[in-house]
Write a protein that holds these residues in place. Structure first.
Motif, PDB file in Angstrom:
ATOM      1  N   ARG B  31      48.556  41.049  43.721  1.00  0.00           N
ATOM      2  CA  ARG B  31      48.971  42.149  42.853  1.00  0.00           C
ATOM      3  C   ARG B  31      49.107  41.685  41.420  1.00  0.00           C
ATOM      4  NH1 ARG B  31      52.047  46.712  45.576  1.00  0.00           N
ATOM      5  NH2 ARG B  31      50.970  46.798  47.570  1.00  0.00           N
ATOM      6  N   TYR B  51      44.158  40.391  37.189  1.00  0.00           N
ATOM      7  CA  TYR B  51      44.229  41.232  38.384  1.00  0.00           C
ATOM      8  C   TYR B  51      43.044  41.091  39.306  1.00  0.00           C
ATOM      9  CZ  TYR B  51      48.081  43.768  36.181  1.00  0.00           C
ATOM     10  OH  TYR B  51      49.278  44.105  35.604  1.00  0.00           O
ATOM     11  N   SER B  52      41.867  40.835  38.743  1.00  0.00           N
ATOM     12  CA  SER B  52      40.680  40.863  39.605  1.00  0.00           C
ATOM     13  C   SER B  52      39.727  39.737  39.237  1.00  0.00           C
ATOM     14  CB  SER B  52      39.976  42.215  39.487  1.00  0.00           C
ATOM     15  OG  SER B  52      39.659  42.497  38.152  1.00  0.00           O
ATOM     16  N   ALA B  53      38.944  39.310  40.247  1.00  0.00           N
ATOM     17  CA  ALA B  53      37.994  38.226  40.058  1.00  0.00           C
ATOM     18  C   ALA B  53      37.034  38.557  38.924  1.00  0.00           C
ATOM     19  CB  ALA B  53      37.230  37.971  41.350  1.00  0.00           C
ATOM     20  N   GLU B  55      37.945  38.411  35.781  1.00  0.00           N
ATOM     21  CA  GLU B  55      38.713  38.796  34.605  1.00  0.00           C
ATOM     22  C   GLU B  55      39.048  37.567  33.765  1.00  0.00           C
ATOM     23  OE1 GLU B  55      42.162  40.991  35.644  1.00  0.00           O
ATOM     24  OE2 GLU B  55      42.648  41.547  33.587  1.00  0.00           O
ATOM     25  N   THR B  67      39.102  33.715  39.805  1.00  0.00           N
ATOM     26  CA  THR B  67      38.124  33.939  40.863  1.00  0.00           C
ATOM     27  C   THR B  67      38.891  34.444  42.083  1.00  0.00           C
ATOM     28  OG1 THR B  67      38.260  31.761  41.897  1.00  0.00           O
ATOM     29  CG2 THR B  67      36.819  31.974  39.959  1.00  0.00           C
ATOM     30  N   LYS B  68      38.192  34.571  43.218  1.00  0.00           N
ATOM     31  CA  LYS B  68      38.884  35.090  44.402  1.00  0.00           C
ATOM     32  C   LYS B  68      39.908  34.119  44.966  1.00  0.00           C
ATOM     33  CE  LYS B  68      35.554  38.467  46.020  1.00  0.00           C
ATOM     34  NZ  LYS B  68      34.676  38.923  47.120  1.00  0.00           N
ATOM     35  N   SER B  71      42.502  30.253  39.802  1.00  0.00           N
ATOM     36  CA  SER B  71      42.582  30.640  38.397  1.00  0.00           C
ATOM     37  C   SER B  71      42.573  29.364  37.575  1.00  0.00           C
ATOM     38  CB  SER B  71      43.863  31.429  38.121  1.00  0.00           C
ATOM     39  OG  SER B  71      43.940  31.785  36.758  1.00  0.00           O
ATOM     40  N   ASP B  90      51.804  33.987  41.662  1.00  0.00           N
ATOM     41  CA  ASP B  90      51.102  35.069  42.349  1.00  0.00           C
ATOM     42  C   ASP B  90      52.120  36.141  42.730  1.00  0.00           C
ATOM     43  OD1 ASP B  90      48.472  35.123  44.779  1.00  0.00           O
ATOM     44  OD2 ASP B  90      49.870  36.727  44.306  1.00  0.00           O
TER      45      ASP B  90
END
Lengths: 114, 110
Positions: B31, B51-53, B55, B67-68, B71, B90
């Protein structure tokens, strides 16, 4: 800017004393947190609150209690201070988790129990 | 077990020597992945949210990527005033639960 204010930067208390750590935030955040930070152990969650009068235990609640009577204020209480509670205490606030909000921290209270 | 792992634990750089800090996470239901800077005796100071891979966020000499599974905090041409501990956090999906890395202590010498 979000401001989280902790009432004391440094505090020295004696074993067995009841200790109150106060935290106030000015951004109308629902969530408030108390952590302690110790070398080699990182930040550990003591308690958090997601609404007025609501509280949840964190990972290390033993020896602590909290109070949240108003949205902006979250107090940490050491019922009977012990030397192993000597630590840096950090208060934080945030919007609800669903909004992906980061925590905003105060500058900490360095508590020494002798 | 949900966790966040940062590496290296400590990093010493000469002024101007660029490098990267790593944060790997296994927490499900991301999140928000946060980076903080913490100076000795002070509370963590918020730097970035990802927030998302894919970014990326930038601020002065700092750039955070996601990344997934990881970071990175890239530091370009650091200065001594960039010396601090950098924390990766996280948000997770459980109410009230955030997962903190142990931090990377960065020292930049002139």
């Amino acid at each position: 800017d979000v401001k989280v204010t902790q009432s004391s930067r440094y505090l020295v208390k004696r074993t067995g004393e009841k200790v109150f750590l106060e935290c106030v935030q000015d951004m109308d955040h629902e969530n408030m947190f108390w952590y302690r930070q110790d070398p080699g152990l990182g930040l550990r969650l003591i308690y958090f609150s997601y609404d007025v009068k609501m509280k949840e235990k964190g990972d290390i609640p033993e020896g602590y209690s909290v109070s949240r009577e108003k949205k902006e204020r979250f107090s940490l209480i050491l019922e009977s201070a012990s030397t192993n509670q000597t630590s840096m205490y950090l208060c934080a606030s945030s919007l609800p988790a669903g909004q992906g909000s980061p925590l905003h921290f105060g500058n900490g209270t360095r508590l020494t129990v002798t | 077990e949900d966790q966040v792992t940062q590496s290296p634990e400590a990093l010493r750089l000469q002024e101007g020597e660029s490098s990267s800090l790593n944060c790997s996470y296994t927490v499900s239901g991301l999140r928000g992945l946060f980076w903080y800077r913490q100076d000795p005796g002070k509370g963590p100071e918020f730097l970035f949210t990802l927030y998302s891979a894919g970014e990326e966020k930038e601020k002065e000499r700092l750039k955070a990527t996601l990344t997934k599974k990881e970071s990175f905090l890239h530091i370009t041409a650091p200065k001594p005033e960039d010396s601090a501990t950098y924390l990766c956090v996280d948000r997770g999906s459980t109410l009230g639960r955030l997962y903190f890395g142990r931090g990377t202590q960065l020292t930049v010498w002139p």
